[in-house]
Structure formats: structure tokens, C-alpha cells
Write a protein that holds these residues in place. Structure first.
Motif, PDB file in Angstrom:
ATOM      1  N   MET A   1       0.883  -1.126   0.247  1.00 39.76           N
ATOM      2  CA  MET A   1       0.033   0.433  -0.173  1.00 39.76           C
ATOM      3  C   MET A   1       0.433   1.513  -0.270  1.00 39.76           C
ATOM      4  SD  MET A   1      -2.591  -0.912   0.117  1.00 39.76           S
ATOM      5  CE  MET A   1      -4.159   0.461  -0.062  1.00 39.76           C
ATOM      6  N   ARG A   2       1.368   1.130   0.618  1.00 35.74           N
ATOM      7  CA  ARG A   2       2.775   2.381   0.611  1.00 35.74           C
ATOM      8  C   ARG A   2       3.919   1.939  -0.284  1.00 35.74           C
ATOM      9  NH1 ARG A   2       5.548   0.500   6.351  1.00 35.74           N
ATOM     10  NH2 ARG A   2       3.646   0.753   8.123  1.00 35.74           N
ATOM     11  N   PHE A   3       3.748   1.365  -1.229  1.00 36.42           N
ATOM     12  CA  PHE A   3       4.567   1.197  -2.524  1.00 36.42           C
ATOM     13  C   PHE A   3       3.763   2.352  -2.985  1.00 36.42           C
ATOM     14  CE2 PHE A   3       5.992  -0.508  -6.679  1.00 36.42           C
ATOM     15  CZ  PHE A   3       7.088  -0.232  -6.994  1.00 36.42           C
ATOM     16  N   VAL A   4       2.299   1.630  -3.548  1.00 37.41           N
ATOM     17  CA  VAL A   4       1.674   2.155  -4.234  1.00 37.41           C
ATOM     18  C   VAL A   4       1.182   3.877  -4.265  1.00 37.41           C
ATOM     19  CG1 VAL A   4      -1.172   1.822  -4.527  1.00 37.41           C
ATOM     20  CG2 VAL A   4       0.995   0.222  -4.745  1.00 37.41           C
ATOM     21  N   ALA A   5       1.010   4.084  -3.019  1.00 38.54           N
ATOM     22  CA  ALA A   5       0.930   5.528  -2.787  1.00 38.54           C
ATOM     23  C   ALA A   5       2.711   6.413  -2.933  1.00 38.54           C
ATOM     24  CB  ALA A   5       0.329   6.086  -0.959  1.00 38.54           C
ATOM     25  N   VAL A   6       3.013   6.272  -3.034  1.00 38.16           N
ATOM     26  CA  VAL A   6       4.156   6.648  -3.081  1.00 38.16           C
ATOM     27  C   VAL A   6       4.180   6.629  -5.081  1.00 38.16           C
ATOM     28  CG1 VAL A   6       6.906   6.260  -3.280  1.00 38.16           C
ATOM     29  CG2 VAL A   6       5.900   5.854  -1.060  1.00 38.16           C
ATOM     30  N   ILE A   7       4.067   5.372  -5.468  1.00 38.97           N
ATOM     31  CA  ILE A   7       3.864   5.313  -7.503  1.00 38.97           C
ATOM     32  C   ILE A   7       3.298   6.799  -7.323  1.00 38.97           C
ATOM     33  CG2 ILE A   7       3.270   3.998  -8.706  1.00 38.97           C
ATOM     34  CD1 ILE A   7       6.595   3.748  -7.890  1.00 38.97           C
ATOM     35  N   PHE A   8       1.817   6.430  -6.894  1.00 39.77           N
ATOM     36  CA  PHE A   8       1.352   7.128  -7.200  1.00 39.77           C
ATOM     37  C   PHE A   8       1.456   8.861  -6.852  1.00 39.77           C
ATOM     38  CE2 PHE A   8      -3.094  10.152  -6.594  1.00 39.77           C
ATOM     39  CZ  PHE A   8      -3.586   9.919  -7.685  1.00 39.77           C
ATOM     40  N   GLY A   9       1.810   9.358  -6.014  1.00 36.49           N
ATOM     41  CA  GLY A   9       2.505  10.624  -5.680  1.00 36.49           C
ATOM     42  C   GLY A   9       3.736  11.152  -6.753  1.00 36.49           C
ATOM     43  N   VAL A  10       4.250   9.675  -7.103  1.00 36.52           N
ATOM     44  CA  VAL A  10       5.418  10.517  -8.309  1.00 36.52           C
ATOM     45  C   VAL A  10       4.307  10.355  -9.550  1.00 36.52           C
ATOM     46  CG1 VAL A  10       7.922   9.194  -9.192  1.00 36.52           C
ATOM     47  CG2 VAL A  10       7.356   8.923  -6.576  1.00 36.52           C
ATOM     48  N   ALA A  11       3.565   9.528 -10.151  1.00 38.01           N
ATOM     49  CA  ALA A  11       2.926   9.591 -10.946  1.00 38.01           C
ATOM     50  C   ALA A  11       2.858  11.132 -11.404  1.00 38.01           C
ATOM     51  CB  ALA A  11       2.593   8.749 -11.327  1.00 38.01           C
ATOM     52  N   LEU A  12       2.391  11.281 -10.066  1.00 36.17           N
ATOM     53  CA  LEU A  12       1.067  13.306 -10.042  1.00 36.17           C
ATOM     54  C   LEU A  12       2.347  14.280 -10.323  1.00 36.17           C
ATOM     55  CD1 LEU A  12      -1.089  14.588 -10.012  1.00 36.17           C
ATOM     56  CD2 LEU A  12      -1.223  14.503  -6.397  1.00 36.17           C
ATOM     57  N   ALA A  13       3.480  13.868  -9.684  1.00 34.24           N
ATOM     58  CA  ALA A  13       4.248  14.816  -9.515  1.00 34.24           C
ATOM     59  C   ALA A  13       4.296  14.963 -11.177  1.00 34.24           C
ATOM     60  CB  ALA A  13       5.844  14.588  -8.991  1.00 34.24           C
ATOM     61  N   ALA A  14       4.904  13.455 -11.710  1.00 32.39           N
ATOM     62  CA  ALA A  14       5.350  14.093 -12.970  1.00 32.39           C
ATOM     63  C   ALA A  14       4.163  13.987 -13.697  1.00 32.39           C
ATOM     64  CB  ALA A  14       5.706  12.358 -13.572  1.00 32.39           C
ATOM     65  N   SER A  15       3.410  13.917 -13.795  1.00 30.98           N
ATOM     66  CA  SER A  15       2.271  14.456 -14.539  1.00 30.98           C
ATOM     67  C   SER A  15       1.821  15.786 -14.456  1.00 30.98           C
ATOM     68  CB  SER A  15       1.515  14.393 -14.622  1.00 30.98           C
ATOM     69  OG  SER A  15       0.172  13.855 -13.309  1.00 30.98           O
ATOM     70  N   VAL A  16       2.074  16.630 -13.026  1.00 33.59           N
ATOM     71  CA  VAL A  16       1.975  18.257 -12.961  1.00 33.59           C
ATOM     72  C   VAL A  16       3.474  18.779 -13.733  1.00 33.59           C
ATOM     73  CG1 VAL A  16       2.451  20.310 -11.004  1.00 33.59           C
ATOM     74  CG2 VAL A  16       0.391  18.206 -11.261  1.00 33.59           C
ATOM     75  N   LEU A  17       4.479  18.242 -13.400  1.00 37.87           N
ATOM     76  CA  LEU A  17       5.961  19.422 -13.739  1.00 37.87           C
ATOM     77  C   LEU A  17       6.121  19.082 -15.442  1.00 37.87           C
ATOM     78  CD1 LEU A  17       8.824  19.698 -13.407  1.00 37.87           C
ATOM     79  CD2 LEU A  17       9.241  17.513 -13.477  1.00 37.87           C
ATOM     80  N   GLY A  18       5.154  17.490 -15.796  1.00 41.93           N
ATOM     81  CA  GLY A  18       5.237  17.656 -17.173  1.00 41.93           C
ATOM     82  C   GLY A  18       4.455  18.508 -18.347  1.00 41.93           C
ATOM     83  N   GLY A  19       3.471  18.965 -17.299  1.00 43.16           N
ATOM     84  CA  GLY A  19       2.526  19.904 -17.842  1.00 43.16           C
ATOM     85  C   GLY A  19       2.963  21.175 -17.547  1.00 43.16           C
ATOM     86  N   PHE A  20       3.694  21.576 -16.657  1.00 44.46           N
ATOM     87  CA  PHE A  20       3.693  22.457 -16.699  1.00 44.46           C
ATOM     88  C   PHE A  20       5.233  22.966 -17.885  1.00 44.46           C
ATOM     89  CE2 PHE A  20       7.606  25.126 -14.227  1.00 44.46           C
ATOM     90  CZ  PHE A  20       6.892  25.890 -14.371  1.00 44.46           C
ATOM     91  N   ILE A  21       6.258  22.147 -18.262  1.00 45.95           N
ATOM     92  CA  ILE A  21       7.310  21.895 -18.625  1.00 45.95           C
ATOM     93  C   ILE A  21       6.325  22.278 -20.328  1.00 45.95           C
ATOM     94  CG2 ILE A  21       9.065  20.571 -20.105  1.00 45.95           C
ATOM     95  CD1 ILE A  21      10.019  19.391 -17.169  1.00 45.95           C
ATOM     96  N   GLY A  22       5.197  21.120 -20.707  1.00 45.34           N
ATOM     97  CA  GLY A  22       4.717  21.443 -21.853  1.00 45.34           C
ATOM     98  C   GLY A  22       4.614  22.471 -21.763  1.00 45.34           C
TER      99      GLY A  22
END
Length: 117
Positions: free
Chosen positions: A90-111
Motif C-alpha cells: 500500500m505504501r509502495f502504491v501510494a509513493v508510485i501514485f505520488g511520483v506519477a502525479l508529480a511527474a504529470s504536473v511537472l510534465g504539464g508545466f514544462i509542456g
């Protein structure tokens, strides 16, 4: 001489009667002794068998208790390990979800930055 032969004959007859009675008494005594020895041996063997049976039953109960204790402790360990593994997933899924969310926000910002340039 005739009287002597008669006395000897009487003695032989008495000896034969004594011998016959004695052999019957000896045979009865031997049968009684054999029966007594058989019965005492049989009861002794039965007593030993009962004693050994009780010892084997006690050893079996002790062994079964040890096996039960081992199974209980192992199942408790497995349950605890499974619970920890579930929490870890559950912790691993939460961390992966957080990383994915951060990556999508960062990717949107860069885009959007690149689109504005």
C-alpha cells in the motif's frame, strides 16, 4: 518258597499301584505348574504391554503438542508477515501514485512553458 514268591508278587503289585498313582500325581502337578507359569507369564506380559502403551500414548501426546505449537507459531508469523507485506504494498502504491502525479504536473508545466515559447 511259594510264600516268598507270593510276598514278592504282592510287593510288585503294590509297587505298580504306587507307581501308577505317583505318575498321575506327577502329571497333575506338572500340569498345574505349567498352567500357573503360563498364567503368571501372561499377566506379566500384559502388565508390561499396558505400561508401554501408556508411555507411547504420553509420548504421542507430547509430540502432537509440540507440532501444534510449531504450527501455531509459524501461522502467527506468516499472518504477521503477510500483514506487513500488505502495508508495504500500500505504501509502495501510494509513493508510485505520488511520483506519477508529480511527474504529470511537472510534465504539464514544462509542456505549457514550451508551448508558450
Amino acid at each position: 518258597m511259594g510264600e516268598l514268591l507270593k510276598d514278592v508278587d504282592d510287593l510288585v503289585k503294590r509297587l505298580e499301584r504306587v507307581d501308577g498313582a505317583l505318575s498321575q500325581k506327577v502329571a497333575k502337578a506338572m500340569q498345574h505348574a505349567a498352567a500357573s507359569a503360563y498364567s503368571s507369564t501372561k499377566s506379566g506380559i500384559e502388565a508390561v504391554m499396558d505400561e508401554q502403551k501408556e508411555k507411547l500414548e504420553e509420548a504421542g501426546k507430547y509430540g502432537a503438542a509440540l507440532i501444534g505449537n510449531q504450527l501455531n507459531s509459524k501461522s502467527a508469523l506468516i499472518a504477521t508477515t503477510a500483514d506487513h507485506a500488505k502495508r508495504g504494498r500500500m505504501r509502495f502504491v501510494a509513493v508510485i501514485f505520488g511520483v506519477a502525479l508529480a511527474a504529470s504536473v511537472l510534465g504539464g508545466f514544462i509542456g505549457t512553458r514550451m508551448a508558450l515559447l
